[in-house]
Write a protein that holds these residues in place. Structure first.
Motif, PDB file in Angstrom:
ATOM      1  N   MET A   1       0.840  -1.189   0.000  1.00 16.92           N
ATOM      2  CA  MET A   1       0.000   0.000   0.000  1.00 16.92           C
ATOM      3  C   MET A   1       0.874   1.237   0.000  1.00 16.92           C
ATOM      4  SD  MET A   1      -3.104   1.042   2.578  1.00 16.92           S
ATOM      5  CE  MET A   1      -2.170   0.822   4.073  1.00 16.92           C
ATOM      6  N   ALA A   2       0.525   2.206  -0.859  1.00 20.32           N
ATOM      7  CA  ALA A   2       1.205   3.497  -0.825  1.00 20.32           C
ATOM      8  C   ALA A   2       1.079   4.059   0.577  1.00 20.32           C
ATOM      9  CB  ALA A   2       0.597   4.446  -1.852  1.00 20.32           C
ATOM     10  N   CYS A   3       2.203   4.540   1.124  1.00 18.55           N
ATOM     11  CA  CYS A   3       2.271   4.726   2.572  1.00 18.55           C
ATOM     12  C   CYS A   3       2.944   6.050   2.936  1.00 18.55           C
ATOM     13  CB  CYS A   3       3.054   3.554   3.163  1.00 18.55           C
ATOM     14  SG  CYS A   3       2.952   3.384   4.944  1.00 18.55           S
ATOM     15  N   PRO A   4       2.179   7.147   3.036  1.00 13.61           N
ATOM     16  CA  PRO A   4       2.751   8.346   3.647  1.00 13.61           C
ATOM     17  C   PRO A   4       3.112   8.061   5.092  1.00 13.61           C
ATOM     18  CG  PRO A   4       0.386   8.582   3.328  1.00 13.61           C
ATOM     19  CD  PRO A   4       0.773   7.321   2.658  1.00 13.61           C
ATOM     20  N   SER A   5       3.960   8.857   5.669  1.00  9.31           N
ATOM     21  CA  SER A   5       4.510   8.542   6.992  1.00  9.31           C
ATOM     22  C   SER A   5       3.427   8.333   8.040  1.00  9.31           C
ATOM     23  CB  SER A   5       5.485   9.629   7.440  1.00  9.31           C
ATOM     24  OG  SER A   5       4.853  10.896   7.482  1.00  9.31           O
ATOM     25  N   TRP A   6       2.352   9.125   7.978  1.00  8.40           N
ATOM     26  CA  TRP A   6       1.293   8.999   8.972  1.00  8.40           C
ATOM     27  C   TRP A   6       0.510   7.694   8.838  1.00  8.40           C
ATOM     28  CZ3 TRP A   6      -3.061   8.452   6.187  1.00  8.40           C
ATOM     29  CH2 TRP A   6      -3.145   9.102   4.940  1.00  8.40           C
ATOM     30  N   MET A   7       0.591   7.043   7.666  1.00  9.42           N
ATOM     31  CA  MET A   7      -0.160   5.812   7.453  1.00  9.42           C
ATOM     32  C   MET A   7       0.330   4.687   8.365  1.00  9.42           C
ATOM     33  SD  MET A   7      -2.725   4.671   5.553  1.00  9.42           S
ATOM     34  CE  MET A   7      -2.813   5.418   3.908  1.00  9.42           C
ATOM     35  N   ARG A   8       1.569   4.792   8.839  1.00  5.18           N
ATOM     36  CA  ARG A   8       2.066   3.744   9.731  1.00  5.18           C
ATOM     37  C   ARG A   8       1.227   3.652  10.999  1.00  5.18           C
ATOM     38  NH1 ARG A   8       7.365   5.188  11.443  1.00  5.18           N
ATOM     39  NH2 ARG A   8       6.980   7.294  10.665  1.00  5.18           N
ATOM     40  N   GLY A   9       0.784   4.783  11.500  1.00  3.65           N
ATOM     41  CA  GLY A   9      -0.077   4.760  12.683  1.00  3.65           C
ATOM     42  C   GLY A   9      -1.421   4.135  12.393  1.00  3.65           C
ATOM     43  N   VAL A  10      -1.934   4.341  11.175  1.00  2.00           N
ATOM     44  CA  VAL A  10      -3.191   3.733  10.775  1.00  2.00           C
ATOM     45  C   VAL A  10      -3.030   2.220  10.685  1.00  2.00           C
ATOM     46  CG1 VAL A  10      -4.925   3.600   8.945  1.00  2.00           C
ATOM     47  CG2 VAL A  10      -3.888   5.805   9.517  1.00  2.00           C
ATOM     48  N   ILE A  11      -1.955   1.787  10.020  1.00  2.00           N
ATOM     49  CA  ILE A  11      -1.738   0.349   9.812  1.00  2.00           C
ATOM     50  C   ILE A  11      -1.515  -0.371  11.129  1.00  2.00           C
ATOM     51  CG2 ILE A  11      -0.149  -1.356   8.847  1.00  2.00           C
ATOM     52  CD1 ILE A  11       0.272   0.565   6.484  1.00  2.00           C
ATOM     53  N   SER A  12      -0.643   0.167  11.960  1.00  2.00           N
ATOM     54  CA  SER A  12      -0.363  -0.511  13.228  1.00  2.00           C
ATOM     55  C   SER A  12      -1.598  -0.541  14.117  1.00  2.00           C
ATOM     56  CB  SER A  12       0.810   0.158  13.952  1.00  2.00           C
ATOM     57  OG  SER A  12       0.528   1.516  14.248  1.00  2.00           O
ATOM     58  N   GLY A  13      -2.394   0.539  14.076  1.00  2.00           N
ATOM     59  CA  GLY A  13      -3.618   0.567  14.864  1.00  2.00           C
ATOM     60  C   GLY A  13      -4.645  -0.434  14.375  1.00  2.00           C
ATOM     61  N   ASN A  14      -4.758  -0.584  13.050  1.00  2.00           N
ATOM     62  CA  ASN A  14      -5.729  -1.513  12.481  1.00  2.00           C
ATOM     63  C   ASN A  14      -5.248  -2.962  12.517  1.00  2.00           C
ATOM     64  OD1 ASN A  14      -7.667   0.427  11.827  1.00  2.00           O
ATOM     65  ND2 ASN A  14      -6.796   0.818   9.812  1.00  2.00           N
ATOM     66  N   SER A  15      -3.950  -3.184  12.333  1.00  2.00           N
ATOM     67  CA  SER A  15      -3.422  -4.546  12.213  1.00  2.00           C
ATOM     68  C   SER A  15      -3.268  -5.239  13.558  1.00  2.00           C
ATOM     69  CB  SER A  15      -2.074  -4.525  11.489  1.00  2.00           C
ATOM     70  OG  SER A  15      -2.217  -4.084  10.164  1.00  2.00           O
ATOM     71  N   GLY A  16      -3.029  -4.461  14.606  1.00  2.00           N
ATOM     72  CA  GLY A  16      -2.896  -5.047  15.932  1.00  2.00           C
ATOM     73  C   GLY A  16      -1.512  -5.598  16.210  1.00  2.00           C
ATOM     74  N   GLU A  17      -1.238  -5.823  17.484  1.00  2.00           N
ATOM     75  CA  GLU A  17       0.089  -6.272  17.901  1.00  2.00           C
ATOM     76  C   GLU A  17       0.460  -7.630  17.330  1.00  2.00           C
ATOM     77  OE1 GLU A  17       2.581  -4.729  19.428  1.00  2.00           O
ATOM     78  OE2 GLU A  17       1.320  -2.959  19.216  1.00  2.00           O
ATOM     79  N   GLU A  18      -0.544  -8.449  17.018  1.00  2.00           N
ATOM     80  CA  GLU A  18      -0.235  -9.775  16.494  1.00  2.00           C
ATOM     81  C   GLU A  18       0.457  -9.733  15.131  1.00  2.00           C
ATOM     82  OE1 GLU A  18      -4.774  -9.258  15.679  1.00  2.00           O
ATOM     83  OE2 GLU A  18      -3.220  -8.462  17.021  1.00  2.00           O
ATOM     84  N   ASN A  19       0.392  -8.589  14.451  1.00  2.00           N
ATOM     85  CA  ASN A  19       1.036  -8.459  13.145  1.00  2.00           C
ATOM     86  C   ASN A  19       2.302  -7.607  13.184  1.00  2.00           C
ATOM     87  OD1 ASN A  19      -0.614 -10.001  11.270  1.00  2.00           O
ATOM     88  ND2 ASN A  19      -2.249  -8.550  11.782  1.00  2.00           N
ATOM     89  N   SER A  20       2.746  -7.257  14.373  1.00  2.00           N
ATOM     90  CA  SER A  20       4.001  -6.518  14.502  1.00  2.00           C
ATOM     91  C   SER A  20       5.140  -7.353  13.931  1.00  2.00           C
ATOM     92  CB  SER A  20       4.285  -6.204  15.976  1.00  2.00           C
ATOM     93  OG  SER A  20       5.510  -5.528  16.116  1.00  2.00           O
ATOM     94  N   GLY A  21       5.955  -6.744  13.080  1.00  2.00           N
ATOM     95  CA  GLY A  21       7.065  -7.450  12.454  1.00  2.00           C
ATOM     96  C   GLY A  21       6.727  -8.093  11.128  1.00  2.00           C
ATOM     97  N   LYS A  22       5.439  -8.147  10.776  1.00  2.00           N
ATOM     98  CA  LYS A  22       5.051  -8.684   9.478  1.00  2.00           C
ATOM     99  C   LYS A  22       5.077  -7.609   8.389  1.00  2.00           C
ATOM    100  CE  LYS A  22       2.101 -12.404  11.253  1.00  2.00           C
ATOM    101  NZ  LYS A  22       0.721 -12.978  11.253  1.00  2.00           N
TER     102      LYS A  22
END
Length: 449
Positions: free
Chosen positions: A293-314
């Motif tokens: 996904m095209a990812c401006p810097s702020w999108m990381r907060g969206v992704i991590s918030g939506n994906s959850g800790e179980e996807n950290s590192g993926k």
């Protein structure tokens, strides 16, 4: 930050049209305020304790102000911040609501967040905002890039907003899905796969050959906006309007280039056909419904918030095809209806200071718009643990080095909502791609005239 979903487009268009019609006849006089000097931390105590309502928008970790608000409230017992993230959806939920409050003269917070797409609209209506220079905030001009500062100056030449973040561009991707598709997973190797968008499409084709049931990208809108911002920089900084506020949706090469690339991606079967900011789009980030996904810097907060800790590192971060660009970024303003404009200006000054922006960066990943904030080691040398320890500071800083400011017309938000609805419709099969450009132009012109 550009956190806009596309549900309720008709409601948003109607609200904006009403607002534009009514306010066209309104006063253009700036609000009357007392001259005071702004402050950052350790604000001057008011005669009586006051509460400043801060209203923002966005999904995931949105503006990333939770820790900044705690810091301020701990040090300023007489000026407390009440933090309200009003809606995930800027374009179709938050913006129409704020416009109603501004028009009614009540309901808006003491400080409101404004996405870049609505800055032209707000700048054209100075009567709704306090002049921040009357509280000393004009002294901060040298802290910001010229284009970021100038966007916060309204039609009367008054400073009405200060910048929060900038949205340097990269590409976020799922390492686990790349591995399943037999593609490289190392971010440097992944970056080499797509020096340009043609190479990106070729990589998508290779991915789909191995994982035909998984979308290579989320949907058309995120890629479209990334390409549009890149191409706009090559075409005088224009997207849907020229600098005389004339609609150029049908003649600007930047718009057609972005459209053609997205059409090629969609017709190649590379899209997961997800509407950005919808519930299915949010869920797919957690379940692995798409790979990149095209990812401006702020999108990381969206992704991590939506994906959850179980996807950290993926997840990981690679460079964007084309190497640079800026999508998004927001501003804070004090509505003239605020009963505490001096205190609101002090809070706004803190949140947009280097210190406030560093709090937001650590929490949600939005790159600071202050020059000192960008250069601080906390940003420049930062790694993002959630995104496989990606050197986020260096990646996003590099993408902003050649940013060209983009002009946002007064009706930019309306046009954007209309044309993106066409793109989503074509991607999902409701509109034939062979007819989509003509409809794209027609809908954009209807919304922008």
């Amino acid at each position: 930050m550009s956190k806009s979903t596309h549900r309720g487009t008709l409601l948003a268009a109607a609200s904006l049209a009403t607002f534009l019609t009514v306010t066209a006849c309104g006063s253009s006089e700036a609000p009357s305020t007392n001259a005071q000097s702004g402050a950052s931390q350790g604000a001057s105590a008011p005669a009586e304790p006051v509460t400043i309502t801060l209203q923002t928008f966005g999904g995931g970790k949105n503006f990333g102000y939770s820790e900044a608000v705690k810091e301020w409230n701990a040090k300023n017992p007489n000026i407390q911040i009440k933090y309200d993230n009003v809606a995930e959806n800027f374009e179709n939920d938050y913006l129409p609501q704020v416009l109603q409050w501004l028009e009614a003269g009540s309901g808006a917070g003491d400080i409101i967040g404004i996405d870049e797409m609505a800055m032209g609209l707000m700048a054209a209506r100075p009567q709704y905002f306090a002049d921040l220079a009357q509280y000393g905030l004009d002294a901060r001009k040298a802290e910001f890039p010229e284009w970021k500062w100038n966007t916060g100056v309204n039609a009367d030449g008054k400073l009405f907003a200060l910048g929060t973040d900038v949205g340097g561009l990269a590409m976020c991707y799922r390492k686990d899905l790349f591995e399943k598709a037999g593609l490289p997973t190392d971010r440097e190797e992944v970056s080499k796969l797509w020096p340009d968008w043609a190479s990106f499409i070729k990589t998508g084709q290779d991915f789909k050959a191995k994982l035909p049931k998984v979308g290579f990208i989320d949907g058309p809108v995120t890629v479209f906006n990334a390409i549009l911002t890149q191409e706009a920089g090559k075409n005088g900084g224009l997207s849907y309007f020229d600098k005389e506020n004339k609609l150029v949706v049908d003649t600007n090469p930047a718009v057609k280039s972005a459209f053609d690339t997205v059409q090629q991606i969609s017709e190649g079967g590379l899209s997961a056909k997800l509407e950005a900011w919808s519930d299915p789009w949010n869920a797919a980030q957690k379940t692995g419904g798409f790979a990149a996904m095209a990812c401006p810097s702020w999108m990381r907060g969206v992704i991590s918030g939506n994906s959850g800790e179980e996807n950290s590192g993926k997840w990981d971060v690679a460079t964007i095809p084309g190497g640079s660009g800026n999508w998004g970024g927001s501003w804070l303003a004090v509505p003239s209806q605020s009963k505490h404009p001096k205190e609101a200006a002090e809070v706004l000054s803190f949140l947009t200071s280097k210190e406030g922006q560093l709090f937001a960066y650590k929490e949600a990943g939005g790159t600071p718009s202050t020059l000192a904030g960008q250069q601080d080691p906390a940003v420049a040398d930062s790694v993002d643990k959630y995104f496989s320890d990606a050197p986020a500071g260096k990646i996003f800083a590099a993408s902003t080095q050649s940013i060209a400011p983009i002009f946002f017309g007064e009706k930019h938000s309306q046009v954007r909502a209309a044309v993106e609805k066409v793109i989503n419709g074509a991607d999902q099969g409701a509109i034939k791609w062979g007819e989509a450009w003509e409809k794209f132009v027609a809908e954009g012109q209807m919304a922008g005239n």
